[in-house]
Structure formats: C-alpha cells, structure tokens
Motif scaffolding. Structure first.
Motif, PDB file in Angstrom:
ATOM      1  N   GLN A 243       0.830  -1.198   0.000  1.00  0.00           N
ATOM      2  CA  GLN A 243       0.000   0.000   0.000  1.00  0.00           C
ATOM      3  C   GLN A 243       0.869   1.253   0.000  1.00  0.00           C
ATOM      4  OE1 GLN A 243      -2.230   0.523   3.575  1.00  0.00           O
ATOM      5  NE2 GLN A 243      -3.240   2.383   2.891  1.00  0.00           N
ATOM      6  N   TYR A 260      -5.082   0.741  -7.564  1.00  0.00           N
ATOM      7  CA  TYR A 260      -3.981   0.327  -6.687  1.00  0.00           C
ATOM      8  C   TYR A 260      -2.821  -0.268  -7.470  1.00  0.00           C
ATOM      9  CZ  TYR A 260      -1.875  -2.815  -3.134  1.00  0.00           C
ATOM     10  OH  TYR A 260      -1.034  -3.493  -2.315  1.00  0.00           O
ATOM     11  N   ALA A 533     -14.665   0.754   8.651  1.00  0.00           N
ATOM     12  CA  ALA A 533     -13.650   1.086   7.651  1.00  0.00           C
ATOM     13  C   ALA A 533     -13.697   0.181   6.429  1.00  0.00           C
ATOM     14  CB  ALA A 533     -12.261   1.003   8.289  1.00  0.00           C
ATOM     15  N   ASP A 534     -14.475  -0.907   6.481  1.00  0.00           N
ATOM     16  CA  ASP A 534     -14.570  -1.844   5.361  1.00  0.00           C
ATOM     17  C   ASP A 534     -15.266  -1.174   4.177  1.00  0.00           C
ATOM     18  OD1 ASP A 534     -14.957  -3.924   3.600  1.00  0.00           O
ATOM     19  OD2 ASP A 534     -16.228  -5.115   4.933  1.00  0.00           O
ATOM     20  N   PRO A 535     -14.593  -1.034   3.019  1.00  0.00           N
ATOM     21  CA  PRO A 535     -15.246  -0.394   1.868  1.00  0.00           C
ATOM     22  C   PRO A 535     -16.390  -1.205   1.293  1.00  0.00           C
ATOM     23  CG  PRO A 535     -12.854  -0.494   1.600  1.00  0.00           C
ATOM     24  CD  PRO A 535     -13.207  -1.390   2.744  1.00  0.00           C
ATOM     25  N   LEU A 543      -9.976  -0.005  -4.294  1.00  0.00           N
ATOM     26  CA  LEU A 543     -10.169  -0.017  -2.848  1.00  0.00           C
ATOM     27  C   LEU A 543      -9.185  -0.936  -2.136  1.00  0.00           C
ATOM     28  CD1 LEU A 543     -14.083  -0.132  -2.800  1.00  0.00           C
ATOM     29  CD2 LEU A 543     -12.609   1.855  -2.459  1.00  0.00           C
ATOM     30  N   ARG A 546      -7.257   0.311   0.991  1.00  0.00           N
ATOM     31  CA  ARG A 546      -7.999   0.374   2.258  1.00  0.00           C
ATOM     32  C   ARG A 546      -8.072  -1.005   2.911  1.00  0.00           C
ATOM     33  NH1 ARG A 546     -13.293   3.815   0.805  1.00  0.00           N
ATOM     34  NH2 ARG A 546     -13.766   3.385   2.998  1.00  0.00           N
ATOM     35  N   TYR A 547      -8.228  -2.047   2.091  1.00  0.00           N
ATOM     36  CA  TYR A 547      -8.194  -3.400   2.658  1.00  0.00           C
ATOM     37  C   TYR A 547      -6.797  -3.741   3.160  1.00  0.00           C
ATOM     38  CZ  TYR A 547     -12.935  -4.569   1.300  1.00  0.00           C
ATOM     39  OH  TYR A 547     -14.299  -4.604   1.228  1.00  0.00           O
ATOM     40  N   GLU A 549      -4.856  -1.802   4.594  1.00  0.00           N
ATOM     41  CA  GLU A 549      -4.687  -1.162   5.901  1.00  0.00           C
ATOM     42  C   GLU A 549      -5.409  -1.919   7.011  1.00  0.00           C
ATOM     43  OE1 GLU A 549      -4.992   3.267   7.830  1.00  0.00           O
ATOM     44  OE2 GLU A 549      -6.622   2.645   6.509  1.00  0.00           O
TER      45      GLU A 549
END
Length: 1005
Positions: A243, A260, A533-535, A543, A546-547, A549
C-alpha cells in the motif's frame, strides 16, 4: 574577526575546519560543499566531548587544526555531555576569547545558548534562504561573495538543510534526544554511498527495543539533504508495505489512475529508472520477515534502509549492520539529557541496572525525571521491591524490563489515567502503525464511557497522546502522501493522533496487563472501527489500499470470536481481497482459522459457514490443493442440496466451486455435467445478464477448453466477454480475466494475430489495474508470451517467458500451480531455442511437482512427461525417450480419450520417436490415424492437424512411399500457406522438412 582575513587571503588552497554536532551533519555537509566549490579544502570535525575530560581541552584541540575553525552553533552542540552553561561560559572565555581570530561561527538554532557564545559573533542562518545563507557564511570567513562560475561542474551537492526534499512521506518526527550511534550512522552512510547501482541496501538488525527505528529516522534527518525523495514504509506486513509503495506514485507526480495496481507498478518502475528522481531513499521499518517482502524492495540508483530483528536479509542482497545496546558512555549521555537532574554517577548506575537497553532507558528516565524518587530507590524496586503481579509479562523480557513497566504504568495511572485507556485500546490493533483515527470516526455515543469523553474531547485526546509520547510509550507515525509536498520542519502537520506507532515489546506488555472489563469493552470498539472502515467491495482494485490497511488488524481484534454478522462480513471481504490480490498464504491462514473458529461458534451448518467455505476453497484451489477443496465443496454442496434443493443460490455457488475442483483433479466429465446444469439454473433464476450467470458461463467455457472443444469455448467466451464489458467496467478484474480466456481460445485455434492483438492490449491494462505481480497479470503475460511464440516472435517470447516465471517463483513460490504452468512453457522453449540442460532441469522439477500434487493418471502429468521425453530425445537418450513417450500417450488416452487434442499431440510426438527407434511402420500408422481424428475434432486446417499431416508425410518418406509423401506434404503446405501465411515460422519449418513436434501446455483450470 580581523585575523580571519589573514588566514583566507594567503595564497594556495585554504583549509577550513568545520566543528559540528552529529545532529547538525546536514549543515556541515552543505557549508563544506559551498566552500569546496570555491577551491577551499574542508576538514570535518564532529564534536563529541566526553564527561571525563574538561571542555577547555577539547576547545584547545580545535586550535591544532590549520586555518580558521568554523563552529556550527546549536543547542545540540552544547547539550552533548551534558554540561551546564556555567562550565561552557568559563571554557569559552578561557579558550575562544584569546584566539578569536582563529574561530568563526554560524548559528542554526533559535534556542537559548550559553551567554559567552557571543565571542563567536556567529552569523545567523535560521531565517534566511540558501543564497543569503551562503553569503553570510562567506562573509563571516572573510571570503569573496561573488558568484563562482560553474566551469562545467554539474554535480548534485547536498540540499540546503532548511529546504524539504521534493517528496517526503511517513518519516517519524526527529528524536531530539537521540544519542550516540555515530559509528553506525557513518558506516551505514558509507555502505550505501559505495554500493553499486541496485545494490544500495543496508539492514539495521538487532533485538527489540535496541533503537533500530530511531537510528533509521536519525539517518534520514542527518543525511536527508542528499536525497530528493524520502519515503518511510511500515514493513511488518506485506499488504501495508504494498500500500505504501502504491501511495508513492502520486507523491512522485506520476500520471496514473486511481487503481492500486497501476500506482504500485508506476512507483516501482519510477524508482528503478531513477525518473523523475534518482536520489531516493526508502526506509522499510520493522521488516522482520524477509521472505514476505524482499521482492518489494526496489532496485535502481537510490538507496534502501531496512530495520529488522531478522538477519536473514543478508541472503537478499543487503549489507547487514547489527545494532547493539548502548555502550555505557552513550547510555549515560542519553539518560542525562532525558533526566537532567541526575548526576553522571546516577545515570551510570541506572544504565547498568537497565542493561543499557535504549527503549527502557528512554521510558524510565522520562518519568524518573518528573519523580522525586531517587535512583537508588528505583533500583531497589527493580530488585523486587514492588508487587510483580502489577504487570504480567512473558519470560522473553528481562526482569528489569518487567518491573520497569510496572512502575511506569502506575505513574501513568496516577497522572493521566485516560492515557492508559488509550494505550490499552491500541493493543487491539496490530503492533506498529495503529490507525486510531478509525476509532475517532465512530459516533461517540456508541463508545464505552471511559472512551466517550476521551474521543469526544480533542484536548483530553491530545493530552493523553502527548503523555504517552513523553514517556516514549508511543510515537507519532509519519504523515501521508497528501502532506509530503508541503511538510516543513521536524514536527510536520496533521491532526494529533491520527496514526500512532507502538513498539512490539510495549504492545505485548500492555496487552497482557488488561483487566477483563477493559478487554471486553476495547476489543468491541476496535471491531466496530474495522467494520466501519470496510469499503464493502473487495473486487474493486481501487479499494485495495484500504483493505491492505485494515486486514492486518483482524487477528489482534480477535474478530473470529465475534458473533456480529457485520464482523463476519468484514472477515469474508478481507478473505476475498487476499485471494484477488494474490496474497494466498495470508488468505489460507485467515480462512483456516476462520473455519475452525466459526464452526465452534456457529455450528457446522450455519449460513456463514457456506460463505466461508466458498472463499476459503478459492485460496486453497489457487495453490493447487484440489483434493482438499473438493472435500470442502462437496460436503457443502451435498448439505445445501439436501436442505434447500437444487435451485438454491447457495447450493449453486458451492456446486460451482466443486466443478472447479473437479477440473483441477482432471475429472472433466463430472465438471462438465455440473457446469452445464449451473448455467441453465442461473439463467432461469437470475437472468442471462447477471454476474453469477456470466461467471458460470466462464467456467463452462473453461471446461469446454479442457475437453479440447475450442470453437465452442471461443463462442461462449466471446458472449461472456461482451456481456461483462456491458455489465461491469472494462477494467474490472472479471472482465480482464474473460479477455485472457477469449485470447487463449483464439490462440489454441491458430488465430495467432487476433490472439496477440487482444492479449497485448489486455496485458497493458492488467499491469495498470492489478499490478505487475498479481497472479492474474502474470497469467495474461504468459498467454501473451505464447502468442508471441506462435507468431514467430521468439525474442519477445523468450524475454516474457523468463520474466513471468521469475516473478511467479518470487511471488507465489516454486510449487504453485501457476509457477509450474509457466515452468513447463519455459522448459519447452529452452529445449528448442535455449539451453537443453536448463530445459531438462526445469522439466524434471515440473514432472515431479505434478506427480506430487496430482498423482498418477492426471493428464497434466502425462502431458509434461511427454514434454520431458522430447528433451531426452534431444540429449541422445532415445530408448528411454521412446518408452516415456509411449507411456505418456497411453496415460493421456486413458485420461481424456483418443480424440482429445492433447492425445493427438502426444501421438505426433510418439510417431517421431517410433521412427528413431526403428519402427517406421508404427509411426506412419499412428500419424495416419491421428490425421483422421484431428480432422474430425479440430478441422482440416487447424495447426495441430497440419502438424499431423506434415509428420505423416515424413513417415511415408521413411517408408520410401515417395509419391504419397509428396502429395501429402504438398497439400499440407498449401493449407499452411493459406492458414498461417507463406513466411510463418511453421510454414517455413515445414517447407524445410523439419519434423513438427507438439508441446503440452498445462492450462488454467
């Protein structure tokens, strides 16, 4: 400074000695560079007076240097020791005042200094830009200030220290109490500077708490003026490491989309090329598992600094430097700056009791300075004078550390009790970088009382964090990419406490010292924060950061013990993300633990078990455990069919997974029967344009291809691809996967130019959207390599085949099904166009791997044995090659039938070996039968049929049936020209009477 002019006006090269504290090394380097460009010689003298020698002696030693002595004044220069202002004033009056013509100075601080420093008449550099600062330095030394012609000197010197690097991200705030480590810092600097391009990697390794991270941070600040890019990466987890690398792309100003994978690829390419910046430094902090992230360490003209407990980095092209505990002088100097009230003797006494461990020295001295407790009293507590039940820690820590933590936590409870609450809350995240902002994003009224006021009150929140930082329990983590271009100074911008950094030792001890009530309250808070926080869309590559993280924190929040359906969804989404992003090992670990935990918690037949079974089986199947996944999916399918009937969507999903397992096991008839039923059922239940229907069509097409029914597979894949492009975005992972399937069918049908055109475009998009190392991208590149090969572009094919095999071995390991698939192709290519010894070695590994994974009777084993037989033929082992090829033909016939293209290909090869061992009649009979079957199955002009016809002509010629041979060969050549073109490599080879051979290609299942 009247005497200074006499020194610098003399003829010949002049010498200037620069005296500086190590903390101000960047200023010394910049000033020295400015002077050297004007022809002066510069001598650097790092100032580090020890306590046991009078200051006057050190100052007099400076006078031994030739020329003027330029002192860089800062509070650090006078803190080293430390010594009081009175002692400094006395020494300055005694030594500098009588020799003021030998001394000059510049000031780089606004902090109060000893009053006698006025004797230096220092030039102030704190509030000016680079040009004015240079003018003031030159004026102070009595040198001309006119600009110096460049004379072709284009070298890049150190950056002006007050300027921020162009790109700066994630670096911890500078530790103003950093002490010692001068030799280590200089050794690391020299090792990086002297390394060749792509080899500038140094690993600082040592035990926990020894100060590796602080050492790396000090390196950044001390030598950062020599870099244009400085990027700090928390490297304890692969997903977060990827990330951070992806986040570097926009910071570098690279033109990328939001995906990403595109950002990750762009970052690594830019670093490798050194464009737009060649002077870069990346810090991988906490990289304790080299095998997990070594492939992410970039190469190129820049430098990499790694901190780790694990010295195995030496096996991955890194120089190793061990970071020991402080030596006693460093410990004493550090303690006296941390706790000025302590004497030299008391500091030495404390350092001995705490075994010179930097982390414990920092924490203990921090609160001891605020306490009225004497060092003797504290040491007595360390010897057992406090209740050892206050903190329950493992035997991994020395007794002094355990007791020291008992004392420190008691101090925090007495002064700022909410800081203890915050500290405990943090331990339900993974150690390292802790995104506490996720908790602050929760509605305050949903939090426990003790956290509600803390989260809702910025003053209390900041006070709690500052107290933890004061005692070195946590530190503020670095800033993100949005701030990298405008960060100024050491402290940096950003809200207080958005992300904190907690050392593993601290994390373990605090987590174990946890009342049951706090444990229950805090773990639920962190679980809810992760859920929020789960998109919610793990298939969306945009996304994935974010996962990346949130996924590492699942273990520490113990999410698998939760009965909350939202937490279950979080787990499934993270598992799906790990599968899609190619993080199979992490996915298998999560799936295995979740399966065991949920069966205990929910029972064997809970609906969530079926969801989990499906996703867990996906990651297991990705690593080739087809037997294991078949057992999971069959049990699920049978249970769901019995309970809900054959039209239930959950049952259909499980049945689809079972069909995939059967394909992997080579049981294609069963897989085809199930896949056909699923397509019909989905069309009836959800319609033809639903994603589930299209997925089922994709799987049916895969099964048709495995049957050798390429035209039917192509037609179904074409319709599926068109529908996916309409239903989903063209860059969606499923759409891209469908493109691979369609291009593969085109290639297998001999439509090489169409296949190459589509696959080439799709590879470019794959690299952008999913990243170069994603398994799906590697599949796309492999198919493109085979397209190049079949089109006669052997150079491009060779380069890409080697690249994808090396990447897959690095990312997934040597025994992954994808790696073996790529290795089989590499071996076949090397047999014909490369190193036969390499081809043999790879082929032996492939055959052994398939035997171990799939067992006897599987078509993949038969096919790769046939490939190996051709290698044995090339090295002269003809009899063994013949026997192995006949076995492969027999096994393949038994596995897939006599009309399957794989069997036909084996027959072409077997006929050649029959000729070699003296059986031309058997060879001609075999190729004659093969032509008939191939024409019926694939058509008269399919490349495989044409190969059989050319081979049969050769067999007839061996029987001296020249007339039939000429006729068969002529007709085949005419069809080759019409189908592939007169100049295609296959046509040219046939015209030259080079007998064709067939390579078995393990397919995607």
């Amino acid at each position: 400074m009247p005497g200074a002019h006499k020194q610098v006006d003399a003829t010949g090269p002049q010498v200037v000695t620069i005296s500086f504290a190590g903390f101000n090394r960047a200023w010394a380097a910049w000033i020295g560079d400015r002077l050297e460009r004007r022809g002066l010689s510069v001598v650097y003298q790092r100032w580090y007076p020890l306590d046991d020698t009078p200051l006057e002696e050190y100052l007099r030693d400076l006078l031994l240097a030739p020329g003027p002595v330029l002192v860089i004044l800062s509070d650090w220069y006078f803190q080293l020791g430390p010594r009081g202002h009175d002692e400094w004033n006395s020494a300055l009056r005694a030594v500098v005042e009588p020799a003021r013509d030998r001394f000059a100075a510049v000031s780089v601080t606004t902090a109060p200094l000893p009053s006698a420093t006025t004797v230096f008449a220092a030039a102030d550099l704190t509030t000016v830009g680079e040009t004015e600062a240079e003018r003031r330095v030159l004026t102070r030394l009595g040198l001309p200030t006119a600009p110096v012609p460049a004379h072709g000197d284009t070298r890049l010197g150190p950056r002006y220290p007050a300027d921020v690097p162009d790109v700066w991200g994630g670096v911890p705030r500078r530790n103003t109490r950093f002490t010692g480590r001068e030799t280590l810092l200089n050794d690391a600097y020299n090792a990086l500077q002297q390394a060749g391009r792509g080899a500038g990697v140094v690993t600082l390794h040592g035990m926990s708490g020894v100060g590796k991270t602080q050492l790396a941070a000090e390196y950044v600040y001390r030598f950062g003026a020599e870099y244009d890019v400085i990027w700090w990466i928390a490297a304890d987890k692969r997903v977060s490491c990827r990330q951070r690398l992806a986040e570097l792309a926009p910071a570098l100003g690279l033109s990328t989309g939001v995906e990403y994978g595109e950002r990750l690829r762009a970052s690594r390419d830019a670093l490798r090329r050194g464009d737009p910046y060649s002077r870069w430094l990346l810090v991988f902090d906490g990289a304790d598992e080299p095998d997990q992230i070594w492939d992410l360490v970039p190469t190129g003209p820049g430098h990499v600094l790694i901190t780790a407990r694990n010295p195995e980095w030496g096996e991955h092209n890194s120089a190793l430097m061990e970071v020991p505990v402080y030596d006693r002088d460093e410990s004493v100097a550090f303690v006296r700056r941390r706790a000025p009230r302590l004497s030299y003797g008391e500091a030495a006494q404390l350092a001995g009791a705490l075994e010179d461990l930097p982390l414990l020295l920092d924490q203990t001295a921090g609160w001891l300075n605020d306490s009225d407790m004497t060092v003797d009293q504290y040491i007595e507590l360390l010897r057992g004078g406090i209740d050892q039940d206050v903190v329950r820690v493992s035997a991994d820590f020395p007794l002094a550390f355990q007791t020291g933590w008992s004392i420190l936590l008691n101090k925090l409870r007495e002064t700022v009790p909410e800081s203890v609450d915050l500290l405990r809350l943090c331990t339900f995240f993974a150690p390292g970088a802790i995104p506490v902002r996720l908790v602050r994003d929760l509605p305050a009224d949903t939090l426990p009382e003790k956290l509600r006021g803390l989260v809702d009150d910025p003053v209390r929140w900041t006070r709690a964090i500052n107290k933890l930082r004061q005692y070195a329990v946590v530190r503020a983590a670095g800033v993100g990419e949005r701030e990298v271009r405008d960060q100024v100074g050491e402290n940096g911008p950003g809200g207080a406490g958005d992300t904190l950094y907690m050392h593993r030792m601290v994390h373990q001890i605090v987590h174990q010292d946890m009342p049951a009530q706090d444990h229950g309250d805090f773990i639920e808070v962190v679980r809810r924060a992760l859920v929020a926080a789960d998109p919610g869309r793990p298939t969306d590559t945009r996304l994935w950061p974010r996962y990346a993280e949130i996924t590492p924190h699942l273990k520490w929040a113990d999410v698998l013990k939760s009965t909350d359906p939202d937490v279950h969804t979080l787990v499934l989404n993270c598992l799906r993300y790990l599968y899609l992003s190619g993080e199979y090992r992490a996915g298998i670990n999560l799936g295995r633990r979740a399966m065991a935990a949920w069966k205990r918690l929910l029972g064997d037949t809970h609906p969530r078990i079926w969801d989990l079974s499906y996703h867990y089986a996906n990651v297991l199947r990705a690593v080739g455990d087809y037997a294991g996944t078949e057992a999971i999916e069959r049990a699920a399918a049978e249970q769901l069919r019995a309970e809900r009937g054959p039209q239930d969507l959950e049952y259909l999903r499980a049945a689809g997974g079972l069909a995939a397992d059967l394909r992997g096991l080579g049981r294609y008839d069963e897989a085809y029967e199930i896949s056909g039923r699923l397509v019909a059922a989905y069309r009836e239940l959800v319609g033809e344009q639903d994603a589930r229907t299209l997925s089922a069509q994709n799987n049916l097409a895969v099964t048709l291809r495995l049957f050798g029914r390429y035209e039917e597979s192509l037609d179904l894949n074409r319709r599926t691809l068109e529908a996916l492009r309409q239903l989903l975005r063209p860059r969606h992972a499923w759409t891209l996967f469908s493109e691979i399937n369609y291009a593969t069918d085109l290639r297998l049908l001999g439509r090489y130019s169409e296949a190459e055109s589509l696959q080439s475009q799709s590879v470019r998009v794959h690299r952008i959207v999913m990243g170069r190392d994603n398994p799906q991208t590697l599949r796309a590149e492999h198919n493109l390599a085979l397209c190049h090969y079949r089109s006669g572009e052997r150079g491009r094919a060779a380069e890409l085949l080697t690249q994808v095999l090396e990447s897959c071995e690095r990312v997934l390991g040597e025994h992954d099904p994808l790696t073996m698939m790529f290795a089989a192709s590499q071996s076949c290519f090397a047999r014909e166009h490369g190193d036969i010894d390499q081809a043999r070695a790879i082929s032996e590994q492939v055959v052994a791997g398939y035997l171990d994974m799939l067992g006897e009777g599987h078509p993949f084993l038969a096919g790769t044995r046939g490939n190996h037989a051709l290698i044995l033929r090339n090295v002269g082992e003809r009899d063994q090659a013949h026997l192995l090829m006949e076995t492969a033909l027999s096994d393949m016939t038994g596995a897939v039938g006599e009309r399957h293209p794989w069997t036909l290909g084996c027959a072409i090869n077997a006929s050649a070996l029959r000729n070699i061992v003296g059986d031309p009649e058997g060879a001609a009979a075999l190729t004659g039968d093969t032509i008939v079957r191939a024409t019926e199955t694939l058509g008269r002009t399919h490349p495989l049929t044409l190969s059989a016809r050319i081979a049969h002509a050769a067999d007839l010629r061996a029987l001296r049936d020249v007339q039939r041979a000429e006729k068969t060969e002529g007709e085949a050549l005419d069809d080759l020209v019409a189908t592939l073109g007169a100049q295609h490599v296959h046509t040219v080879a046939a015209r030259s009477r080079n007998r064709p051979y067939w390579d078995f290609e393990p397919p995607i299942v």
